[in-house]
Structure formats: C-alpha cells, structure tokens
Design a protein around this motif. Structure first.
Motif, PDB file in Angstrom:
ATOM      1  N   GLY A 206       0.822  -1.211   0.000  1.00  0.00           N
ATOM      2  CA  GLY A 206       0.000   0.000   0.000  1.00  0.00           C
ATOM      3  C   GLY A 206       0.852   1.255   0.000  1.00  0.00           C
ATOM      4  N   ARG A 207       1.938   1.213   0.762  1.00  0.00           N
ATOM      5  CA  ARG A 207       2.844   2.359   0.805  1.00  0.00           C
ATOM      6  C   ARG A 207       3.505   2.581  -0.552  1.00  0.00           C
ATOM      7  N   LEU A 208       3.943   1.479  -1.179  1.00  0.00           N
ATOM      8  CA  LEU A 208       4.562   1.592  -2.499  1.00  0.00           C
ATOM      9  C   LEU A 208       3.564   2.125  -3.514  1.00  0.00           C
ATOM     10  N   LYS A 209       2.336   1.683  -3.436  1.00  0.00           N
ATOM     11  CA  LYS A 209       1.296   2.173  -4.334  1.00  0.00           C
ATOM     12  C   LYS A 209       1.174   3.692  -4.245  1.00  0.00           C
ATOM     13  N   GLY A 210       1.184   4.219  -3.018  1.00  0.00           N
ATOM     14  CA  GLY A 210       1.097   5.663  -2.842  1.00  0.00           C
ATOM     15  C   GLY A 210       2.291   6.389  -3.435  1.00  0.00           C
ATOM     16  N   ILE A 211       3.475   5.839  -3.230  1.00  0.00           N
ATOM     17  CA  ILE A 211       4.694   6.427  -3.793  1.00  0.00           C
ATOM     18  C   ILE A 211       4.635   6.443  -5.316  1.00  0.00           C
ATOM     19  N   MET A 212       4.143   5.356  -5.886  1.00  0.00           N
ATOM     20  CA  MET A 212       4.063   5.252  -7.340  1.00  0.00           C
ATOM     21  C   MET A 212       3.059   6.246  -7.918  1.00  0.00           C
ATOM     22  N   TYR A 213       1.947   6.448  -7.222  1.00  0.00           N
ATOM     23  CA  TYR A 213       0.964   7.428  -7.712  1.00  0.00           C
ATOM     24  C   TYR A 213       1.528   8.848  -7.640  1.00  0.00           C
ATOM     25  N   GLU A 214       2.269   9.146  -6.578  1.00  0.00           N
ATOM     26  CA  GLU A 214       2.895  10.468  -6.475  1.00  0.00           C
ATOM     27  C   GLU A 214       3.881  10.691  -7.619  1.00  0.00           C
ATOM     28  N   LEU A 215       4.685   9.663  -7.901  1.00  0.00           N
ATOM     29  CA  LEU A 215       5.661   9.766  -8.983  1.00  0.00           C
ATOM     30  C   LEU A 215       4.966   9.922 -10.329  1.00  0.00           C
ATOM     31  N   SER A 216       3.896   9.162 -10.535  1.00  0.00           N
ATOM     32  CA  SER A 216       3.193   9.221 -11.816  1.00  0.00           C
ATOM     33  C   SER A 216       2.602  10.605 -12.069  1.00  0.00           C
ATOM     34  N   GLU A 217       2.143  11.257 -11.000  1.00  0.00           N
ATOM     35  CA  GLU A 217       1.615  12.618 -11.136  1.00  0.00           C
ATOM     36  C   GLU A 217       2.735  13.614 -11.432  1.00  0.00           C
ATOM     37  N   GLN A 218       3.874  13.441 -10.782  1.00  0.00           N
ATOM     38  CA  GLN A 218       5.008  14.347 -10.996  1.00  0.00           C
ATOM     39  C   GLN A 218       5.576  14.228 -12.405  1.00  0.00           C
ATOM     40  N   LYS A 219       5.633  12.990 -12.916  1.00  0.00           N
ATOM     41  CA  LYS A 219       6.299  12.733 -14.191  1.00  0.00           C
ATOM     42  C   LYS A 219       5.340  12.630 -15.376  1.00  0.00           C
ATOM     43  N   GLY A 220       4.054  12.652 -15.090  1.00  0.00           N
ATOM     44  CA  GLY A 220       3.080  12.534 -16.178  1.00  0.00           C
ATOM     45  C   GLY A 220       2.922  11.126 -16.698  1.00  0.00           C
ATOM     46  N   PHE A 221       3.150  10.134 -15.836  1.00  0.00           N
ATOM     47  CA  PHE A 221       2.941   8.742 -16.224  1.00  0.00           C
ATOM     48  C   PHE A 221       1.456   8.397 -16.044  1.00  0.00           C
ATOM     49  N   ASP A 222       0.863   7.781 -17.040  1.00  0.00           N
ATOM     50  CA  ASP A 222      -0.552   7.399 -16.960  1.00  0.00           C
ATOM     51  C   ASP A 222      -0.641   5.988 -16.373  1.00  0.00           C
ATOM     52  N   TRP A 223      -0.611   5.909 -15.053  1.00  0.00           N
ATOM     53  CA  TRP A 223      -0.579   4.627 -14.358  1.00  0.00           C
ATOM     54  C   TRP A 223      -1.854   4.389 -13.562  1.00  0.00           C
ATOM     55  N   ASP A 224      -2.331   3.155 -13.615  1.00  0.00           N
ATOM     56  CA  ASP A 224      -3.315   2.645 -12.673  1.00  0.00           C
ATOM     57  C   ASP A 224      -2.620   1.545 -11.877  1.00  0.00           C
ATOM     58  N   ILE A 225      -2.768   1.565 -10.558  1.00  0.00           N
ATOM     59  CA  ILE A 225      -2.069   0.621  -9.696  1.00  0.00           C
ATOM     60  C   ILE A 225      -3.082  -0.077  -8.807  1.00  0.00           C
ATOM     61  N   GLU A 226      -3.050  -1.386  -8.807  1.00  0.00           N
ATOM     62  CA  GLU A 226      -4.040  -2.153  -8.061  1.00  0.00           C
ATOM     63  C   GLU A 226      -3.346  -3.191  -7.190  1.00  0.00           C
ATOM     64  N   LEU A 227      -3.838  -3.356  -5.971  1.00  0.00           N
ATOM     65  CA  LEU A 227      -3.359  -4.416  -5.095  1.00  0.00           C
ATOM     66  C   LEU A 227      -4.246  -5.642  -5.292  1.00  0.00           C
ATOM     67  N   VAL A 228      -3.624  -6.760  -5.624  1.00  0.00           N
ATOM     68  CA  VAL A 228      -4.372  -8.000  -5.840  1.00  0.00           C
ATOM     69  C   VAL A 228      -3.708  -9.125  -5.060  1.00  0.00           C
ATOM     70  N   ASN A 229      -4.483 -10.138  -4.724  1.00  0.00           N
ATOM     71  CA  ASN A 229      -3.948 -11.234  -3.913  1.00  0.00           C
ATOM     72  C   ASN A 229      -2.913 -12.066  -4.661  1.00  0.00           C
ATOM     73  N   ASN A 230      -3.115 -12.227  -5.967  1.00  0.00           N
ATOM     74  CA  ASN A 230      -2.207 -13.067  -6.741  1.00  0.00           C
ATOM     75  C   ASN A 230      -2.038 -12.486  -8.146  1.00  0.00           C
ATOM     76  N   PRO A 231      -1.058 -11.615  -8.348  1.00  0.00           N
ATOM     77  CA  PRO A 231      -0.866 -11.002  -9.672  1.00  0.00           C
ATOM     78  C   PRO A 231      -0.639 -12.026 -10.785  1.00  0.00           C
ATOM     79  N   ASP A 232       0.057 -13.111 -10.475  1.00  0.00           N
ATOM     80  CA  ASP A 232       0.312 -14.129 -11.500  1.00  0.00           C
ATOM     81  C   ASP A 232      -1.001 -14.689 -12.044  1.00  0.00           C
ATOM     82  N   ARG A 233      -1.884 -15.070 -11.154  1.00  0.00           N
ATOM     83  CA  ARG A 233      -3.157 -15.647 -11.595  1.00  0.00           C
ATOM     84  C   ARG A 233      -4.030 -14.590 -12.270  1.00  0.00           C
ATOM     85  N   THR A 234      -4.000 -13.376 -11.746  1.00  0.00           N
ATOM     86  CA  THR A 234      -4.780 -12.304 -12.364  1.00  0.00           C
ATOM     87  C   THR A 234      -4.333 -12.078 -13.800  1.00  0.00           C
ATOM     88  N   LEU A 235      -3.024 -12.034 -14.021  1.00  0.00           N
ATOM     89  CA  LEU A 235      -2.497 -11.862 -15.378  1.00  0.00           C
ATOM     90  C   LEU A 235      -2.914 -13.010 -16.283  1.00  0.00           C
TER      91      LEU A 235
END
Length: 247
Positions: free
Chosen positions: A166-195
């Motif tokens: 959750g902390r990393l997600k917040g850091i990434m959103y702050e960076l994306s706003e500063q740099k103009g990155f169009d990012w969506d960030i989601e916390l999921v239980n199993n990224p491998d299976r989700t992919l």
C-alpha cells in the motif's frame, strides 16, 4: 540486522558466479531444461542437476530461473511481442517482478539472461517490500521507457499480501503525477493468476508460469535493463536456447 540499501547484491556472489561457475551453470541449465522437456518433476530435477554439478542454494536458484522446457521455450517465443506492437496499446505489469529486476540491475546485483531470453533477478523480498536506493530511479526509468514506447495505458499489479504494498502504491501514484505517467495501480492477492486470467492483454512479467499462460507478452525487463551500463548480466541460456529479443 542492517537496513537494506541495495537490491540483489550478495557478498558471496563474486565467488559463486566466476567464469568457471558460469560454464558449469550453463551445462546445468542445459541438463535441467532437457529433463523438464521430458516431463521430469521440477523439484526433483533441480536436486538431481544441482547435486551433479555441486551447486549451492543460491546457484540452484539461478539455475531454476534460467532453465525452461523446450515446449515452454517455443510457446514464449511464439507469443512474444516486439517494440512496434506496443504503440497505443495497454499493458499489465507484474509489479514486483519487474521493479525488483530493474532495481537489481541498477544496484549491480545478479541479473540472469535466461534460456527463454528474459532477464530475471535472484533477489527476494521475503513477504515484505523494503524501499532501496534504486527504487525511485527504477520506477522513473520504467515510466520514461514506456512513454518512449508510446504505450497508451499502464496497469500495475502489486501483491496485496506483501507488506508495504500500500505504501509503495502511494509512492508510485505520487511519482506518476510528478512525471506525467498514466498509471493505474491495483493491489491484488495473486498477480500471477490475475495476469493469466486476462484475455487479449499484453503482459509484462518474467515469471515462467505467467508467460506460459499469456497470449501476448513483452520482454520489458530486458529492454530496460539493457540500457543500464553497469548492470551485472550473467548469460545462463545453456547450450540449446532460442534467444528472444525485445527489439
């Protein structure tokens, strides 16, 4: 315990991955890939090959990440995209999988050039992600690379069970706003299976299981790390690889 400052560095690596050991490991990768291609069980095969070549735990970890069966090799090759395929497309990133490899590349940690052409690290976060000196440079490098590739939308998946996600997600959103990155960030239980369950999606991961279940994937790990002059890349493709390229 000292606070971790860099990703992927290990004090014994200079002894474990000398030119002599690289030759041994390439023989081991070929042996393990041969066994897997013929249906031998993963864990027992690693034990057999590791014992035969007298590999220690860390070397066996590198061996496991470098090898793959012939069938997996061909499937991954057939479904890999090139740079030109990414323009104005959306991608879904296995977050820690990519970030940690780029962090290791920046830190001078071991990055393996595996049999299937992917780059993989041998670092581990042990259930807790700790920010290191390379974290922000790595995220910035990834973001700028995706802008240069003209990717339209970027979706990051982070492991919800991993502490500090959750902390990393917040850091990434702050960076994306500063740099103009169009990012969506989601916390999921199993990224491998989700992919694996997403159809008609471009995946970014070096996880073998994910690649074997992806209709389309891009080798972003290799594309980014290849731009790092100081990256410590070990060629562990074995003797019978089909090299893949992100360019």
């Amino acid at each position: 315990m000292a606070k971790q400052k860099h990703r992927g560095q290990h004090s014994n690596d200079p002894k474990l991955f000398t030119d002599k050991w690289i030759r041994v490991l390439n023989e081991a990768v070929a042996d393990l890939s041969w066994l897997w291609s013929r249906g031998y069980a993963e864990k027992s095969s690693i034990t057999i090959v590791g014992d035969r070549h007298r590999l220690n735990v860390r070397q066996r970890k590198a061996l496991r990440r470098a090898a793959c069966s012939d069938a997996s090799l061909q499937y991954r090759k057939d479904h890999e995209l090139t740079v030109g395929d990414l323009k104005e497309q959306s991608i879904v990133i296995d977050g820690y999988n990519l970030l940690i490899t780029v962090e290791a590349g920046l830190a001078g940690g071991i990055v393996i050039h595996a049999r299937d052409g992917t780059y993989r690290d041998i670092a581990s976060i042990h259930g807790t992600y700790r920010r290191v000196e390379e974290t922000m440079p790595a995220l910035t490098m990834i973001g700028k690379t995706l802008q240069q590739l003209e990717v339209e939308k970027v979706y990051w998946l982070l492991d919800k069970p991993v502490s500090n996600s959750g902390r990393l997600k917040g850091i990434m959103y702050e960076l994306s706003e500063q740099k103009g990155f169009d990012w969506d960030i989601e916390l999921v239980n199993n990224p491998d299976r989700t992919l694996s369950e997403l159809s008609n999606t471009i995946s970014v991961s070096s996880d073998g299981w994910v690649l074997n279940h992806s209709e389309k994937w891009f080798n972003l790990h290799r594309y980014v790390v290849d731009t790092i002059p100081t990256a410590h890349i070990l060629d562990l493709r074995g003797n019978n690889s089909i090299d893949s390229s992100a360019s």
